[in-house]
Scaffold this motif. Sequence first.
Motif, PDB file in Angstrom:
ATOM      1  N   ASN A 116       0.837  -1.189   0.000  1.00 59.48           N
ATOM      2  CA  ASN A 116       0.000   0.000   0.000  1.00 59.48           C
ATOM      3  C   ASN A 116       0.876   1.244   0.000  1.00 59.48           C
ATOM      4  OD1 ASN A 116      -2.591  -1.353   0.253  1.00 59.48           O
ATOM      5  ND2 ASN A 116      -1.937  -1.894   2.326  1.00 59.48           N
ATOM      6  N   LEU A 117       0.577   2.172  -0.892  1.00 56.00           N
ATOM      7  CA  LEU A 117       1.363   3.398  -1.011  1.00 56.00           C
ATOM      8  C   LEU A 117       0.773   4.478  -0.111  1.00 56.00           C
ATOM      9  CD1 LEU A 117       1.874   3.355  -4.885  1.00 56.00           C
ATOM     10  CD2 LEU A 117       3.275   2.298  -3.099  1.00 56.00           C
ATOM     11  N   ILE A 118       0.713   4.145   1.168  1.00 56.05           N
ATOM     12  CA  ILE A 118       0.145   5.042   2.164  1.00 56.05           C
ATOM     13  C   ILE A 118       0.812   4.732   3.497  1.00 56.05           C
ATOM     14  CG2 ILE A 118      -1.774   3.461   2.597  1.00 56.05           C
ATOM     15  CD1 ILE A 118      -3.552   5.879   3.158  1.00 56.05           C
ATOM     16  N   ASP A 119       1.054   5.737   4.279  1.00 55.00           N
ATOM     17  CA  ASP A 119       1.790   5.567   5.531  1.00 55.00           C
ATOM     18  C   ASP A 119       0.998   4.730   6.528  1.00 55.00           C
ATOM     19  OD1 ASP A 119       2.919   6.206   8.220  1.00 55.00           O
ATOM     20  OD2 ASP A 119       4.181   7.564   7.054  1.00 55.00           O
ATOM     21  N   ASN A 120       1.653   3.744   7.131  1.00 51.41           N
ATOM     22  CA  ASN A 120       0.993   2.886   8.120  1.00 51.41           C
ATOM     23  C   ASN A 120       0.464   3.667   9.310  1.00 51.41           C
ATOM     24  OD1 ASN A 120       0.920   0.302   7.059  1.00 51.41           O
ATOM     25  ND2 ASN A 120       2.985  -0.208   7.751  1.00 51.41           N
ATOM     26  N   ASP A 121       1.133   4.758   9.666  1.00 52.31           N
ATOM     27  CA  ASP A 121       0.650   5.565  10.793  1.00 52.31           C
ATOM     28  C   ASP A 121      -0.751   6.097  10.518  1.00 52.31           C
ATOM     29  OD1 ASP A 121       2.952   5.139  12.192  1.00 52.31           O
ATOM     30  OD2 ASP A 121       3.891   7.051  11.649  1.00 52.31           O
TER      31      ASP A 121
END
Length: 384
Positions: free
Chosen positions: A6-11
């Motif tokens: 996924n190209l999204i921050d895990n935070d």
Amino acid sequence: MQHIRNLIDNDLLFKRDRKRDEDVRGAYYRDMTAIIHSSPFSRLKHKTQVFFAPANDHICTRMEHVLHVASIASTICRPFGLDSELAWAIGMGHDLGHTPFGHVGERIISSMSQERGFGNFEHEVNSLRVVRTLCNHGQGLNLTYAVQDGIVSHCGEHFLMRIMPDFKVKDLDSITTRKGLIPSTFEAVAVRFSDSIAYLGRDYEDARRLGILDGAPPLPLEVRKMLGDRNSTIINTLVNDIISSTSQDEGMGFSREVYEAVLEMKDYNYRNIYRSELLAGYTGYFTRLLNLIVNYLDGLLSSYGCDKKGYDDEKNMLAAGFYAHLMELKDKYIEKEGSTARLVLDYVAGMSDNFALDCANEILKPEHLNDRIEQSQRGKWFDV
């Protein structure tokens, strides 16, 4: 098999509305346990998936369906190195806001919602409302963003060939319709496909078991050749096709040949199952039943407001239970929506099939009056 990510921050995906100290379970496993222990999840065991068949142990219920969806989605995620616990949590929670009596019930509730000026009722959006506000004494389940996003964007009734996550964080409080929603993660996309996969073959098998397809044309030959004609074979074919057709650059989805067979089977199911005479016959019955309950509760709320005595004087568990629900959530409704106008419809939408039937009996049968007659001397008098 090449991993995808996924190209999204895990935070951002782990974010909750209220801060919580995580423990050994991890964020998504913890979400799954919160869902499993919630009251809306418990009610799924007595909610219709497609066919209202409470006496038949082998016809799929809503609880079985969410288990199937979660297990299929987890399987799809594994070879890509995706988070199977996220897929499980979304799958287990995706239908928490579904109505009694399946999609027939959803259409009836949606019609009532439109009549009251609330717009369409969509179980995907209602599922999000349930986990954010309407359960756990108005506190919601405080799930991670990733699980909430997957719940509201699952939309399994729309068969797309391929979906690429948008990798964006949505304003969840502003969502009022499922239309145009794209999941933020690959795991949520897997759940969306799995929702379709889980019911495509199972609804066909259940319809055959119930005799609904007696006299109907057989499943088209091309569908049988491409997908099979048993639920297990159909699931296996579709899962393997998605796994072999998915990539980081092109997203998750079916091959062209399998997708065309899926659409043909979907059309077959709609013509011969979902629009069948049996399901059409239930529409009028469930419309009368749900209108009876909604009108009764509307009358109570209009007449008594928050006066406990009025509800107690009804001497039935529906009035007493609704009063408790009203007291528990009225302040939250006023805070979130400005009024309690939607409270009655939401309460009925959350009912299980069995509870709705019991409520109708309580409205129509004044047992407290019957008991007074039974207990009186004249009620027992020997008459000649």
